[in-house]
Motif scaffolding. Structure first.
Motif: not given
Ligand code: ADP
Length: 484
Positions: A44-45, A47-52, A70, A74, A119
């Motif tokens: 999840n962490q 994936q959040r980096v990729s989204s940011a 980022q 992370n 993704s």
């Protein structure tokens, strides 16, 4: 029947079961599922980096700084590929999976990201290569591995051409085996502490709940053997205390009932014996002495038989009323006429007792009720007023109009009833004066019968009394339209 398990063991069983379940849950989550949880959180962490990054990909000025931040926050390693072969890197290059990928591998991730709707996440197992005499041997390194996230950003415009950019993020997974073995040791201690706590807690609860209950049960046994003075002491919790208070109340009530039973036997046998003695005495006299064989003596025997019949009838009536076996025949009746008829029945007795009776009313009133039962109540009130009123005094009957209701009062000017006895006189066989005086018509349950009748009618009733000033017994009935 199977004997139920004692509360003591039940409490221990429940607390131990609770501890075992708690321990099993801890074991499952802390050891068996730990790596799965860790992997999920890390995924999840990443994936959040990729989204940011994807969100701020157009921010050309700050993009490099955002990437650095980022990566640092992370523990991730980032590679942004755009415009075919332009790269922006961030994160520690030493343990960075994505920065050391060959072009083929980058292309593979690109294809996989396209195939998976932009993704794609992969778990990459590390391999270790050993040099041996037979040449290099490559083995899977089961401890360390990376999570690689490949994300496509489609709508970006970094170079002016609308080429998609590929965001590659990798995160190193450190082995949890060492942590698990530490946790296992800790869990062993936690398990031991849980068992000790379960034992302490159950013995504490036993002493606070079970012991008082056992004490109450022992006292109840004493009560069952007829010792009504036993005291119930339940310490501990409120419920246990309430139980012991209830038991104390029950023992007081049982004592009263027992006393009433004794009074009943004493009173009834007294009331039965007197007429029986009279009957047998007069009978013998009439048999042995011919001159006594006259109508006057025969009348005494007849009167005593009537009294016996009345007493037995009262007892039967009361038991039926109490068992709610009596159905009321409620209908409108002429209450004023009913009172006048009842008074007439007592003319002789009143004359004998030198009592004056007056009936105060403002005209005829009809009421709803069972006429014969209401007359029974009036009979009791009047005969009590005669019996307990001052001799040579007077008795007043009142009929008071109260809008929808009518109130009937019977007042005497006798000794009155002490305030603390006012409630008890409606109980069976209760006598204010324990010295049993023979009441001409009383069976000792007259007021109890009156109470049952008035309760069946669901009407208000009661008594006012003052010591030495007399008593006023009353009841209220609903008025009714006269029946034609
Ligand atoms: P009984 O009159 O046969 O004893 P009751 O049930 O009619 O039985 O009355 C119960 C008790 O209430 C009486 O024993 C008496 O102590 C008291 N009592 C009833 N009526 C009166 C009254 N008018 N004045 C004083 N005491 C009364």
């Amino acid at each position: 029947m199977k004997k139920p398990i004692s509360l003591r063991w039940k409490i221990l069983f429940y607390i131990l079961s609770f501890s075992v379940v708690l321990f099993a849950l801890l074991w499952l989550f802390q050891t068996v599922f730990l790596d799965r949880f860790y992997e999920n959180i890390r995924q999840n962490q990443i994936q959040r980096v990729s989204s940011a990054i994807s969100a701020s990909i157009n921010d050309e000025e700050n993009l490099a700084t955002i990437l650095q931040e980022q990566a640092q926050n992370n523990e991730a390693c980032i590679r942004l590929i755009y415009n075919s072969n332009q790269n922006i890197l961030a994160g520690n290059p030493l343990s960075c999976k994505v920065q050391n990928l060959s072009q083929d591998e980058v292309n593979r991730y690109l294809t996989l990201a396209i195939e998976n709707n932009g993704s794609y996440t992969e778990k990459t197992i590390d391999t270790v290569t050993y040099q041996t005499i037979f040449g290099p041997i490559t083995r899977k390194n089961s401890e360390d591995y990376d999570l690689v996230q490949a994300t496509l950003a489609w709508t970006i415009d970094i170079t002016g051409t609308k080429l998609p950019a590929l965001i590659l993020v990798s995160g190193r997974m450190t082995p949890v085996n060492a942590t698990i073995s530490t946790l296992k040791i800790q869990l062993f201690y936690i398990g031991a502490i849980l068992i000790i706590m379960a034992l302490v807690l159950s013995s504490l609860m036993t002493s606070r709940i079970v012991k008082p209950l056992e004490k109450i049960s022992a006292s109840a046994m004493i009560l069952a053997h007829g010792d009504y003075d036993v005291q119930f002491n339940g310490g501990g919790y409120r419920e246990v205390k309430e139980l012991s208070d209830t038991m104390n109340y029950a023992s007081v009530k049982l004592k009263e009932v027992d006393q009433m039973r004794r009074d009943l036997i004493a009173n009834v046998s007294h009331d039965l014996r007197t007429p029986l003695t009279m009957i047998s005495g007069y009978g013998e006299m009439m048999r042995d002495l011919p001159e006594e064989n006259n109508a006057e003596n025969a009348q005494v025997i007849i009167d005593e038989c009537r009294r016996l019949t009345a007493l037995v009838n009262d007892l039967l009536d009361f038991s039926k009323l109490q068992a709610k076996q009596v159905a009321l025949n409620q209908r409108p009746f002429n209450l004023t006429a009913c009172i006048e008829t009842t008074i007439q029945l007592y003319r002789k007795t009143l004359k004998k007792e030198k009592l004056a009776i007056s009936f105060e009313h403002d005209g005829e009133v009809w009421a709803l009720g069972d006429e014969s039962r209401i007359q029974q109540v009036l009979n009791n009130f009047i005969s009590n007023a005669i019996h307990y009123g001052a001799s040579g005094g007077r008795i007043i009957l009142r009929q008071k109009d109260e809008k929808e209701n009518v109130r009937i009062e019977v007042q005497d000017f006798g000794e009155g009833i002490p305030a603390d006895k006012l409630d008890s006189i409606w109980d069976r066989y209760y006598k204010v004066d324990k010295q049993h005086v023979r009441n001409e018509s009383g069976s000792g349950i007259g007021l109890s019968i009156a109470k049952e009748i008035l309760m069946l009618h669901q009407v208000d009733y009661g008594v006012y009394s003052q010591k030495q000033a007399g008593s006023t017994f009353y009841f209220v009935l609903k008025k009714a339209r006269p029946e034609v």
